[in-house]
Design an enzyme around this catalytic site. Structure first.
Site, PDB file in Angstrom:
ATOM      1  N   ASP A  32      64.010  17.748   6.088  1.00 37.45           N
ATOM      2  CA  ASP A  32      63.861  19.018   5.139  1.00 37.45           C
ATOM      3  C   ASP A  32      64.743  19.950   5.579  1.00 37.45           C
ATOM      4  O   ASP A  32      64.578  21.200   5.496  1.00 37.45           O
ATOM      5  CB  ASP A  32      62.484  19.370   5.108  1.00 37.45           C
ATOM      6  CG  ASP A  32      61.500  18.144   4.773  1.00 37.45           C
ATOM      7  OD1 ASP A  32      61.701  17.403   3.911  1.00 37.45           O
ATOM      8  OD2 ASP A  32      60.337  18.059   5.273  1.00 37.45           O
ATOM      9  N   LYS A  49      69.699  18.890   3.605  1.00 45.96           N
ATOM     10  CA  LYS A  49      70.803  18.001   3.517  1.00 45.96           C
ATOM     11  C   LYS A  49      71.559  17.997   2.389  1.00 45.96           C
ATOM     12  O   LYS A  49      72.773  17.862   2.115  1.00 45.96           O
ATOM     13  CB  LYS A  49      70.183  16.668   4.191  1.00 45.96           C
ATOM     14  CG  LYS A  49      70.041  16.649   5.603  1.00 45.96           C
ATOM     15  CD  LYS A  49      69.406  15.438   6.117  1.00 45.96           C
ATOM     16  CE  LYS A  49      68.208  15.080   5.510  1.00 45.96           C
ATOM     17  NZ  LYS A  49      67.030  15.757   6.120  1.00 45.96           N
ATOM     18  N   GLY A 104      63.493  13.602   0.093  1.00 47.85           N
ATOM     19  CA  GLY A 104      63.581  14.148  -1.110  1.00 47.85           C
ATOM     20  C   GLY A 104      64.718  15.288  -0.842  1.00 47.85           C
ATOM     21  O   GLY A 104      64.446  16.490  -0.096  1.00 47.85           O
ATOM     22  N   HIS A 105      65.778  14.917  -1.329  1.00 43.19           N
ATOM     23  CA  HIS A 105      67.011  15.939  -1.308  1.00 43.19           C
ATOM     24  C   HIS A 105      66.940  16.851  -2.400  1.00 43.19           C
ATOM     25  O   HIS A 105      67.350  16.584  -3.561  1.00 43.19           O
ATOM     26  CB  HIS A 105      68.135  14.820  -0.883  1.00 43.19           C
ATOM     27  CG  HIS A 105      68.140  14.563   0.232  1.00 43.19           C
ATOM     28  ND1 HIS A 105      69.220  13.491   0.717  1.00 43.19           N
ATOM     29  CD2 HIS A 105      67.316  14.526   1.373  1.00 43.19           C
ATOM     30  CE1 HIS A 105      68.834  13.012   1.886  1.00 43.19           C
ATOM     31  NE2 HIS A 105      67.756  13.453   2.414  1.00 43.19           N
ATOM     32  N   GLN A 134      65.968  12.070   6.383  1.00 40.24           N
ATOM     33  CA  GLN A 134      64.762  12.455   7.605  1.00 40.24           C
ATOM     34  C   GLN A 134      65.672  13.330   8.482  1.00 40.24           C
ATOM     35  O   GLN A 134      66.487  13.953   8.201  1.00 40.24           O
ATOM     36  CB  GLN A 134      64.031  11.334   8.105  1.00 40.24           C
ATOM     37  CG  GLN A 134      62.972  10.532   7.112  1.00 40.24           C
ATOM     38  CD  GLN A 134      63.641   9.740   6.195  1.00 40.24           C
ATOM     39  OE1 GLN A 134      64.677   8.673   6.670  1.00 40.24           O
ATOM     40  NE2 GLN A 134      63.418   9.822   4.821  1.00 40.24           N
TER      41      GLN A 134
HETATM   42  P1  IMP Z   1      57.277   7.501   6.395  1.00 41.62           P
HETATM   43  O1  IMP Z   1      58.758   7.395   6.531  1.00 41.62           O
HETATM   44  O2  IMP Z   1      56.977   7.770   4.900  1.00 41.62           O
HETATM   45  O3  IMP Z   1      56.577   6.329   7.272  1.00 41.62           O
HETATM   46  O4  IMP Z   1      56.564   8.773   7.144  1.00 41.62           O
HETATM   47  C1  IMP Z   1      56.780   8.798   8.466  1.00 41.62           C
HETATM   48  C2  IMP Z   1      56.927  10.090   8.937  1.00 41.62           C
HETATM   49  O5  IMP Z   1      58.151  10.903   8.661  1.00 41.62           O
HETATM   50  C3  IMP Z   1      55.736  11.131   8.367  1.00 41.62           C
HETATM   51  O6  IMP Z   1      55.391  12.244   9.232  1.00 41.62           O
HETATM   52  C4  IMP Z   1      56.572  11.746   7.264  1.00 41.62           C
HETATM   53  O7  IMP Z   1      55.963  13.072   6.888  1.00 41.62           O
HETATM   54  C5  IMP Z   1      57.983  12.079   7.884  1.00 41.62           C
HETATM   55  N1  IMP Z   1      58.933  12.020   6.840  1.00 41.62           N
HETATM   56  C6  IMP Z   1      59.439  10.696   6.170  1.00 41.62           C
HETATM   57  N2  IMP Z   1      60.405  11.146   5.343  1.00 41.62           N
HETATM   58  C7  IMP Z   1      60.620  12.313   5.452  1.00 41.62           C
HETATM   59  C8  IMP Z   1      61.639  13.306   5.092  1.00 41.62           C
HETATM   60  O8  IMP Z   1      62.329  13.008   4.141  1.00 41.62           O
HETATM   61  N3  IMP Z   1      61.484  14.665   5.216  1.00 41.62           N
HETATM   62  C9  IMP Z   1      60.592  15.125   6.161  1.00 41.62           C
HETATM   63  N4  IMP Z   1      59.557  14.217   6.832  1.00 41.62           N
HETATM   64  C10 IMP Z   1      59.725  12.979   6.502  1.00 41.62           C
END
Ligand code: IMP
Length: 422
Positions: free
Chosen positions: A13, A16, A40-41, A223
């Site tokens: 977040d 990007k 979520g971009h 991420q």
């Molecule tokens: P997962 O990738 O959905 O399994 O989530 C694993 C961890 O990464 C969790 O703490 C999510 O909140 C975090 N996470 C996954 N994708 C994002 C992202 O795009 N932005 C921020 N946090 C993320």
């Protein structure tokens, strides 16, 4: 030509999507190399807001090709929804969208397994986005996964049924988890049929040949470094390599083909989901940052945890990514503070250290802050570095010095136009 890599240096977040969008005119191809619909971009321009999950952020620039690389995991339902929403907004991404045959598919049962596993973990849950990311990458490394290329193999249904049966066996181990698979399965198969009609190619050949032909490629990370499966705050991480090295195996380009590594960070810090966050603010200042920064998840809507800038963490992220230049986001959100604390070291086992240790839980490290003078001016209308308040300039200098990397872009608002290049 080389592949430049753009990635998040904190917990995701960082903004990007906005910077990819700003940089796209310099590139012929934008390529996503890992993650999936957990991302979520957000892109804002001409008064319109767009949120992309799996589709690369180059789709809004005519002529730019967008590659979904082999390292990405695709949920056909979310993919279809993204395409429909883009078409409704006047942009048909399909002619410029190229999808790797080697990318893995997220099945409805992967999502169920994600939810069941999180529920079973109780308080120890990861805080997953529940998009099925972890179980899909587990099947990839466990050599059970279903790939985009299987869609046209003639054995797709058979393979799908076999994997589903395996998942149902696993789900039976969670007796307290109830689900209705039939309702989501029909929608998934319908979306798969649409995915099959898109341009499914061997993106590793496409990208290497494009580079040979002098095309400029930007690899778009998702991420952030602290969510990397190897270097993040394990186990509170995502299931892919979010760092620059992930661009090589997520796209099929050799390390010698990597050019600039552009690291994106916020002038403060946020995190969604569980896991350690040394500079987190659990008081009204954290709430003030959340409100001012609109810190609510683009994918899940969850409130983001907020805290001050952590230079130990940022230094580490620059190191493991080999960052060559930085972009500092949301400088405008820090306006109005008399002083801005910044963490420059941790106390760990009784010693003050500049480098991130193995564990950063509250009982393992204590952040050490120094106060930086704040600024009161609203930055959102600033169009040139010469207009920066002096204390913002010294904040920028201090970060550059501490992490030994130049800051080339300062963002002072969400719009494409609110971007100052140095
Ligand atoms: P997962 O990738 O959905 O399994 O989530 C694993 C961890 O990464 C969790 O703490 C999510 O909140 C975090 N996470 C996954 N994708 C994002 C992202 O795009 N932005 C921020 N946090 C993320």
């Amino acid at each position: 030509m080389k592949v430049d890599v753009l990635l998040g240096l904190q917990w995701g977040d960082e903004g990007k999507g906005k910077i990819v969008d700003v940089l796209t005119p310099k590139y012929d191809i934008i390529a996503r190399f890992q993650g999936g619909p957990n991302a979520g971009h957000t892109l804002i321009f001409d008064g319109q807001k767009h949120v992309l999950h799996t589709i690369p952020s180059g789709v809004f620039r005519p002529g730019t090709k967008n590659v979904v690389g082999n390292g990405v995991v695709i949920d056909p339902v979310i993919f279809k929804r993204e395409i429909t929403q883009l078409i409704a907004a006047g942009v048909d991404p399909r002619p410029n969208l190229l999808i790797s045959r080697r990318a893995h598919l997220i099945l409805p049962t992967h999502r169920l397994l994600d939810a069941a596993s999180e529920q079973a973990k109780g308080k120890a849950k990861i805080g997953s986005t529940l998009k099925g990311i972890g179980p899909t990458y587990m099947d990839k490394t466990g050599r059970n996964g279903l790939r985009v290329g299987d869609l046209t193999s003639g054995k797709f249904e058979e393979r799908y049924d076999a994997l589903k049966a395996k998942h149902l066996g696993l789900l039976a181990q969670f007796p307290n988890f109830t689900f209705d698979l039939a309702s989501v399965e029909a929608e998934w198969h319908e979306a798969v049929n649409e995915l099959r009609e898109l341009q499914l190619i061997d993106t590793e050949h496409y990208l290497n040949e494009a580079l040979d032909a002098g095309k400029r490629v930007l690899a778009e990370g998702a991420q952030g470094a602290m969510l990397d499966i190897d270097f993040g705050t394990y186990p509170f991480v995502t299931s892919s390599n979010t760092i620059a090295a992930g661009a090589c195996n997520g796209l099929g380009v050799g390390p010698g083909r990597i050019g600039e590594v552009i690291g994106i960070f916020k002038a403060y810090c946020t995190r969604v989901g569980s896991g350690p966050f040394p500079t987190e603010l659990l008081d009204e200042t954290g709430e003030a940052l959340r409100q001012a920064g609109g810190e609510f998840g683009a994918t899940t809507g969850r409130p983001r945890r907020c805290g001050w800038l952590d230079l130990v963490q940022l230094r580490y992220a620059c190191r493991v990514n080999g960052v060559t230049q930085l972009a500092m986001m949301k400088a405008d959100i820090l306006s109005g503070f008399d002083k801005i604390p910044v963490c420059h070291s941790y106390v760990h086992e009784g010693e003050q250290i500049p480098n991130l240790p193995f564990g950063i839980e509250p009982d393992e490290v204590t952040p050490v802050f120094s106060d930086h003078k704040g600024w009161q001016e609203d930055l959102t209308g600033v169009t040139a570095e010469a207009e920066f308040p002096e204390s913002l300039s010294t904040y920028i200098d201090m970060v550059e010095r501490e992490v030994d990397t130049p800051i080339k872009v300062i963002s002072v608002g969400p719009d494409r136009a609110q971007t100052i290049k140095r």
